[in-house]
Every structure is written in structure tokens, then in C-alpha cells.
Motif scaffolding. Structure first.
Motif, PDB file in Angstrom:
ATOM      1  N   MET A   1       0.829  -0.825   0.122  1.00 58.88           N
ATOM      2  CA  MET A   1      -0.203   0.143  -0.344  1.00 58.88           C
ATOM      3  C   MET A   1       0.942   1.587  -0.289  1.00 58.88           C
ATOM      4  O   MET A   1       1.387   1.136   0.694  1.00 58.88           O
ATOM      5  N   PRO A   2       0.970   2.090  -0.127  1.00 62.03           N
ATOM      6  CA  PRO A   2       1.305   3.922  -0.995  1.00 62.03           C
ATOM      7  C   PRO A   2       1.100   4.221   0.504  1.00 62.03           C
ATOM      8  O   PRO A   2       0.646   4.454   1.451  1.00 62.03           O
ATOM      9  N   ARG A   3       2.346   5.679   0.535  1.00 63.02           N
ATOM     10  CA  ARG A   3       2.418   6.014   2.294  1.00 63.02           C
ATOM     11  C   ARG A   3       1.416   7.294   1.474  1.00 63.02           C
ATOM     12  O   ARG A   3       1.496   7.637   0.338  1.00 63.02           O
ATOM     13  N   ILE A   4       1.454   7.904   2.939  1.00 62.69           N
ATOM     14  CA  ILE A   4       0.714   9.077   2.622  1.00 62.69           C
ATOM     15  C   ILE A   4       1.848  10.203   3.577  1.00 62.69           C
ATOM     16  O   ILE A   4       2.348   9.490   4.148  1.00 62.69           O
ATOM     17  N   LEU A   5       2.311  11.260   2.898  1.00 62.10           N
ATOM     18  CA  LEU A   5       3.304  12.083   3.315  1.00 62.10           C
ATOM     19  C   LEU A   5       2.319  13.740   3.914  1.00 62.10           C
ATOM     20  O   LEU A   5       1.739  13.943   3.113  1.00 62.10           O
ATOM     21  N   ALA A   6       2.910  14.340   4.845  1.00 61.29           N
ATOM     22  CA  ALA A   6       2.405  15.007   4.988  1.00 61.29           C
ATOM     23  C   ALA A   6       3.291  16.379   5.537  1.00 61.29           C
ATOM     24  O   ALA A   6       4.921  15.792   5.213  1.00 61.29           O
ATOM     25  N   ILE A   7       3.205  17.573   5.381  1.00 58.81           N
ATOM     26  CA  ILE A   7       4.088  18.675   4.725  1.00 58.81           C
ATOM     27  C   ILE A   7       4.168  20.000   5.904  1.00 58.81           C
ATOM     28  O   ILE A   7       2.901  20.035   4.814  1.00 58.81           O
ATOM     29  N   ASP A   8       4.653  20.026   6.641  1.00 60.53           N
ATOM     30  CA  ASP A   8       4.958  21.412   7.455  1.00 60.53           C
ATOM     31  C   ASP A   8       6.053  22.224   6.425  1.00 60.53           C
ATOM     32  O   ASP A   8       6.624  22.554   6.726  1.00 60.53           O
ATOM     33  N   TYR A   9       4.367  23.008   5.616  1.00 61.60           N
ATOM     34  CA  TYR A   9       6.085  23.743   5.201  1.00 61.60           C
ATOM     35  C   TYR A   9       5.720  25.871   5.289  1.00 61.60           C
ATOM     36  O   TYR A   9       4.981  25.922   6.527  1.00 61.60           O
ATOM     37  N   GLY A  10       7.143  25.867   5.619  1.00 60.61           N
ATOM     38  CA  GLY A  10       6.937  27.280   6.545  1.00 60.61           C
ATOM     39  C   GLY A  10       8.439  28.037   5.337  1.00 60.61           C
ATOM     40  O   GLY A  10       8.956  27.976   5.018  1.00 60.61           O
ATOM     41  N   PHE A  11       8.527  29.449   6.103  1.00 57.49           N
ATOM     42  CA  PHE A  11       9.067  30.632   5.929  1.00 57.49           C
ATOM     43  C   PHE A  11      10.808  29.874   5.071  1.00 57.49           C
ATOM     44  O   PHE A  11      11.054  30.225   3.966  1.00 57.49           O
ATOM     45  N   LYS A  12      11.704  29.236   5.900  1.00 58.76           N
ATOM     46  CA  LYS A  12      12.979  28.909   5.851  1.00 58.76           C
ATOM     47  C   LYS A  12      13.104  27.235   5.507  1.00 58.76           C
ATOM     48  O   LYS A  12      13.711  26.718   5.063  1.00 58.76           O
ATOM     49  N   ARG A  13      12.121  26.576   6.124  1.00 56.66           N
ATOM     50  CA  ARG A  13      12.514  24.881   6.563  1.00 56.66           C
ATOM     51  C   ARG A  13      10.828  24.405   6.557  1.00 56.66           C
ATOM     52  O   ARG A  13       9.408  25.054   6.872  1.00 56.66           O
ATOM     53  N   THR A  14      10.722  22.875   6.219  1.00 53.90           N
ATOM     54  CA  THR A  14      10.007  22.136   5.649  1.00 53.90           C
ATOM     55  C   THR A  14       9.899  20.699   6.097  1.00 53.90           C
ATOM     56  O   THR A  14      10.823  20.279   6.155  1.00 53.90           O
ATOM     57  N   GLY A  15       9.418  21.135   7.092  1.00 52.93           N
ATOM     58  CA  GLY A  15       8.969  19.451   7.994  1.00 52.93           C
ATOM     59  C   GLY A  15       8.352  18.102   7.283  1.00 52.93           C
ATOM     60  O   GLY A  15       7.258  18.782   6.811  1.00 52.93           O
TER      61      GLY A  15
END
Length: 138
Positions: A1-15
Motif C-alpha cells: 500500500m502506498p504511503r501518505i506524506l505530510a508537509i509542514d511548509y514554512g518560510f525557511k524550513r519544511t518539515g
């Protein structure tokens, strides 16, 4: 089964956080400079199957868009151009950074370690993803 990915996008860094292949457990993947996020994701998607990407939607307490909304909307547009077939879901990211910081305190990290903003961003993305998985199961 494929994964789910989450992005916490920010001005400088992206988690960035990702599920296991069974989409049960959310784990922090990494934090990247925001200007390299698309390149990082191209490389990651070439190696791993991902079914859906969650992108944090910053809101103020009253539900109105936050000051970072235009920056994140530009990223979402760029993401759609780079990955037109990828399913995207926007999710409310209010309090995830505060929750991430509290998680660091609760887990016993020393003050110097808690000042690592990259780690805060990665944990915030993990919280965003875990909350999504919890809601999905209910």
C-alpha cells in the motif's frame, strides 16, 4: 500500500513526515530548506510510492488565513505543477508547532535540543499526519 506524506511548509524550513506502508504509523522523515522542498520530493517520489500528500493550511485562531498563507499557496501551486497526478489534501495546522514543542519537553529533550527549529518542523508534520490518520480511523 502506498504511503501518505505530510508537509509542514514554512518560510525557511519544511518539515516532512510519512506513514508506514500500511498507513498506520506517522513518523518524521526530515526537514529540508523550503526552497529545496520540490527537488527533495521529486527524489523521494521516485523511490517510494505515495498515495496522498497532506499540506498544512495555516489559520489564525478565528479561522482566517494566517500571514504565511500566500507563501504556502505558492508552494501548493508549484507542487501541483511538479506533481499533477498526486492527490493533495489541505489540513488545518493550527497548534502543531506548539504541540511539537510540548512533545519535545514531554519527551525529556534538553533545552539546547528544543531550540532545534528543524526538529520542531519535522515533529509538527508528524503530528499533522498522525491527527489525520486518527480522524481517518474514526
Amino acid at each position: 500500500m502506498p504511503r501518505i506524506l505530510a508537509i509542514d511548509y514554512g518560510f525557511k524550513r519544511t518539515g516532512i513526515a510519512v506513514t508506514d506502508e500500511l498507513q498506520i504509523i506517522a513518523s518524521g522523515l526530515t526537514t529540508v530548506p523550503s526552497d529545496t522542498a520540490i527537488a527533495f520530493l521529486k527524489d523521494y517520489f521516485s523511490k517510494e510510492k505515495v498515495a496522498k500528500v497532506l499540506i498544512g493550511e495555516p489559520k489564525q485562531m478565528n479561522g482566517q488565513p494566517s500571514e504565511s498563507t500566500p507563501v504556502i499557496e505558492k508552494f501548493v501551486t508549484d507542487f501541483k505543477v511538479a506533481f499533477p497526478e498526486m492527490e493533495i489534501e489541505r489540513v488545518d495546522e493550527r497548534f502543531t508547532s506548539k504541540m511539537a514543542f510540548q512533545t519535545m519537553i514531554d519527551s525529556g529533550l534538553k533545552k539546547k535540543q528544543r531550540q532545534n527549529k528543524a526538529l520542531v518542523d519535522e515533529i509538527a508534520a508528524t503530528i499533522l499526519l498522525q491527527e489525520y490518520l486518527t480522524r481517518k480511523m474514526i
